[in-house]
Design a protein around this motif. Sequence first.
Motif, mmCIF file in Angstrom:
data_model
loop_
_atom_site.group_PDB
_atom_site.id
_atom_site.type_symbol
_atom_site.label_atom_id
_atom_site.label_comp_id
_atom_site.label_asym_id
_atom_site.label_seq_id
_atom_site.Cartn_x
_atom_site.Cartn_y
_atom_site.Cartn_z
ATOM 1 N N ALA A 130 49.879 9.619 26.363
ATOM 2 C CA ALA A 130 49.542 10.622 27.388
ATOM 3 C C ALA A 130 50.734 11.531 27.661
ATOM 4 C CB ALA A 130 49.079 9.935 28.666
ATOM 5 N N HIS A 131 51.936 10.970 27.675
ATOM 6 C CA HIS A 131 53.142 11.777 27.856
ATOM 7 C C HIS A 131 53.424 12.604 26.600
ATOM 8 C CE1 HIS A 131 54.331 9.999 31.701
ATOM 9 N NE2 HIS A 131 53.921 8.849 31.210
ATOM 10 N N LEU A 132 53.189 12.004 25.432
ATOM 11 C CA LEU A 132 53.343 12.756 24.182
ATOM 12 C C LEU A 132 52.431 13.976 24.190
ATOM 13 C CD1 LEU A 132 54.422 13.005 21.247
ATOM 14 C CD2 LEU A 132 52.542 11.481 20.551
ATOM 15 N N ALA A 133 51.216 13.789 24.645
ATOM 16 C CA ALA A 133 50.278 14.908 24.737
ATOM 17 C C ALA A 133 50.803 15.986 25.671
ATOM 18 C CB ALA A 133 48.916 14.414 25.203
ATOM 19 N N GLY A 134 51.450 15.579 26.765
ATOM 20 C CA GLY A 134 52.026 16.558 27.684
ATOM 21 C C GLY A 134 53.118 17.374 27.031
ATOM 22 N N TYR A 135 53.963 16.720 26.230
ATOM 23 C CA TYR A 135 55.016 17.450 25.527
ATOM 24 C C TYR A 135 54.430 18.394 24.488
ATOM 25 C CZ TYR A 135 59.444 15.755 27.309
ATOM 26 O OH TYR A 135 60.542 15.547 28.091
ATOM 27 N N ILE A 136 53.437 17.928 23.770
ATOM 28 C CA ILE A 136 52.814 18.770 22.754
ATOM 29 C C ILE A 136 52.142 19.976 23.399
ATOM 30 C CG2 ILE A 136 50.938 18.828 21.054
ATOM 31 C CD1 ILE A 136 51.747 15.953 20.313
ATOM 32 N N VAL B 168 55.755 30.422 13.269
ATOM 33 C CA VAL B 168 54.853 29.269 13.296
ATOM 34 C C VAL B 168 55.625 28.051 13.797
ATOM 35 C CG1 VAL B 168 53.406 27.721 11.932
ATOM 36 C CG2 VAL B 168 53.446 30.163 11.408
ATOM 37 N N LYS B 169 55.033 27.350 14.725
ATOM 38 C CA LYS B 169 55.643 26.122 15.239
ATOM 39 C C LYS B 169 54.977 24.920 14.598
ATOM 40 C CE LYS B 169 57.144 25.941 19.431
ATOM 41 N NZ LYS B 169 58.580 25.682 19.149
ATOM 42 N N VAL B 170 55.797 24.089 13.959
ATOM 43 C CA VAL B 170 55.327 22.820 13.396
ATOM 44 C C VAL B 170 55.780 21.706 14.338
ATOM 45 C CG1 VAL B 170 55.408 21.247 11.433
ATOM 46 C CG2 VAL B 170 55.504 23.728 11.049
ATOM 47 N N ILE B 171 54.819 20.945 14.848
ATOM 48 C CA ILE B 171 55.103 19.833 15.749
ATOM 49 C C ILE B 171 54.838 18.554 14.961
ATOM 50 C CG2 ILE B 171 54.580 18.788 17.983
ATOM 51 C CD1 ILE B 171 53.257 21.537 18.700
ATOM 52 N N ALA B 172 55.857 17.685 14.869
ATOM 53 C CA ALA B 172 55.735 16.540 13.965
ATOM 54 C C ALA B 172 56.103 15.230 14.631
ATOM 55 C CB ALA B 172 56.629 16.758 12.743
ATOM 56 N N ILE B 173 55.355 14.188 14.274
ATOM 57 C CA ILE B 173 55.668 12.814 14.671
ATOM 58 C C ILE B 173 55.639 11.952 13.420
ATOM 59 C CG2 ILE B 173 54.744 13.069 17.004
ATOM 60 C CD1 ILE B 173 52.228 11.588 16.052
ATOM 61 N N ASN B 174 56.130 10.744 13.542
ATOM 62 C CA ASN B 174 56.055 9.777 12.441
ATOM 63 C C ASN B 174 56.131 8.365 12.999
ATOM 64 O OD1 ASN B 174 59.043 11.056 12.516
ATOM 65 N ND2 ASN B 174 59.223 8.842 12.109
ATOM 66 N N ARG C 260 59.404 10.556 30.425
ATOM 67 C CA ARG C 260 58.223 10.377 31.266
ATOM 68 C C ARG C 260 58.163 11.341 32.432
ATOM 69 N NH1 ARG C 260 58.306 4.493 30.471
ATOM 70 N NH2 ARG C 260 58.457 4.313 28.204
ATOM 71 N N ASP C 261 59.033 12.359 32.410
ATOM 72 C CA ASP C 261 59.012 13.318 33.519
ATOM 73 C C ASP C 261 58.005 14.431 33.299
ATOM 74 O OD1 ASP C 261 60.315 14.533 31.448
ATOM 75 O OD2 ASP C 261 62.135 15.049 32.562
ATOM 76 N N VAL C 262 57.373 14.449 32.125
ATOM 77 C CA VAL C 262 56.359 15.454 31.859
ATOM 78 C C VAL C 262 55.015 14.967 32.382
ATOM 79 C CG1 VAL C 262 55.703 14.582 29.589
ATOM 80 C CG2 VAL C 262 55.423 17.006 30.082
ATOM 81 N N GLY D 28 56.134 7.535 18.934
ATOM 82 C CA GLY D 28 55.859 8.669 19.806
ATOM 83 C C GLY D 28 56.900 8.864 20.880
ATOM 84 N N ARG D 29 58.093 8.286 20.678
ATOM 85 C CA ARG D 29 59.162 8.440 21.667
ATOM 86 C C ARG D 29 59.960 9.720 21.455
ATOM 87 N NH1 ARG D 29 61.817 2.459 21.596
ATOM 88 N NH2 ARG D 29 61.710 2.832 19.345
ATOM 89 N N LEU D 30 59.860 10.280 20.263
ATOM 90 C CA LEU D 30 60.459 11.574 19.952
ATOM 91 C C LEU D 30 59.411 12.434 19.265
ATOM 92 C CD1 LEU D 30 63.236 10.073 20.411
ATOM 93 C CD2 LEU D 30 64.141 11.515 18.579
#
Length: 585
Positions: free
Chosen positions: A75-81, A44-50, A355-357, A326-328
């Motif tokens: 929008a870039h965060l969404a790309g990484y997720i 299971v992958k847990v993807i987390a922000i704070n 921002r390369d994603v 949302g930078r990490l």
Amino acid sequence: MNSHIIVRTLAASALSGLSVIHAARLNAAPGPAVASGGEQTIAVKVIAINDFHGNLRPPGNLVLNNTTVAAGGVAHLAGYIRKLRAANPDHVLVSAGDLIGASPLVSANFQDEPTIEAMNLLGLDFNAVGNHEFDEGRDELLRMQRGGCHPELERADRSCREQELSPMIRSKVGQTFKGAEFRFLAANVFDRKSGGTLFPAYGIKQFHGRKIGFIGLTLKATPNLVKPSGVKDLEFRDEAETVNALVPVLRSQGIEAIIVLIHEGGHPGGGPDGCSGISGPILDIVHRLDPEVDLVVSGHTHETYACRLPNAAGEPVLVTSAHDYGRLVSDIDLVLDANTGEVTSAAARNLVVSRDVQPEPLLARLVEDYGRLSRPIEERIVGRITATFSRTPNDAGESTLGDLIADAQLEATRSRKHGAAAIAFMNSGGMRADFSYAPARKGRVSYREAFDVQPFGGTLVTMTLTGAQIEQLLEQQFPGCPNGQPANRILQVSAGFEYAWNAGGKACDKVDPASIRLGGKPVAAGTTYRIATNNFLADGGDGFTLFTEGTKRMAAVPELSALERYFVRHSPLTPGAPRRITRLP
């Protein structure tokens, strides 16, 4: 792949002294377990922000390991997720609090509804409430979950959706604000009247027949960090005790994998994962946690770490934090035993959202829409500076930005009409950004920049304090004094007021009374003085309870209006050397 997520609210009986609690449940469609080494397991992958704080646009650059990188933007965060989800169809997206509050104007100008809508589009599952979720009070936070029109618009008989969103975005977010499609969690926030939690204490998500429980909570000290009126009749209980009381509740439902989402954190000491020498409240909380807790996703301190800290049994438990805005993003991989549901391994890494994603077009359009609506307000020029006004304090705790804001507040409240103040006090935590000098713009300061510095929408309040009370107030800046700070938290003061404090002094005796002066004259213990501060401090925020003893209180102007007027009257502004507060050896 996971199916459409269904959310429902459950009620549970009082267990382990928790009174009435609530839970939210998320069900993922069953699928094949993953074979690993001949043993049936579930990955299971847990993807987390704070600490996202409504940063829909890319915020300022991130400095990490002495390297500056451009990072963030929803929008870039969404790309990484999207990429992380593609790596494992069994995933969950969580937040450790402060999604909203202290937000940039593009979100705050619309009551943070754009951030909630962005998180809906992002597919967030759970958010543990943070202290900033309570900035506008419990009722507004409940509206963030449930949806509906903001009360001010209702009173004015105006439409909730007067803004002209594009048809595509309107079709996704709705004609009226529909609230969060994810679930806020608040295990340790109790309503004294109902006896239950304000939001569900925990959520459950199921993978291939095995359940994972998510306990969400905020720091116990939240009432000291928000306007007391906003959390009236709410009780914030001990973090570790709350989690430990819920463990048997989850175990009784056949849940062996338990994840804590907590809006409290630590300060890393260095190293690639930040574990070496880590300090802060999260250490004590984890040290008291039941060994059944398998992972702790933390926040609040805006730091970066992926540590293994000892729990109550002395066993290491994985603890993460992904900086802020949302930078990490924390990429966490869990492996569960398919037969028992137990977590057999946990690993994490923090990824920079560079921002390369490829940004997600839908999120990019959402931000574009709200940015277009905000632009006329944001780009208005309010004044000029000749150099940067920084909130970074000197050794005494004073900053050039703090001096500027305190002076603006004093000028706005000097007149008898607005309270006849002689001294202004400003909390350092209320300054959320610097005024950075930009040569290309010739030092021009926009309304958006002013708002980013003071985003809370507070109002200035004047009151009367005696000289003795002012001395007691200054002592509350330091640990050990009644209601004092856990660490030095220095108030910023206006021009003409000065004092000295002794770093080696005893608790409640760090400030030299003879050094407290106004206009060069000693502040006398028995003399009364009119002072100004924001309504957060006036109500005892940040633990400065002495302000609540002030008499002849009078509401004045909004603090942001005071700052804007000061810019208009005094531009261009030049920072001076901070010399109002002196630190003695």
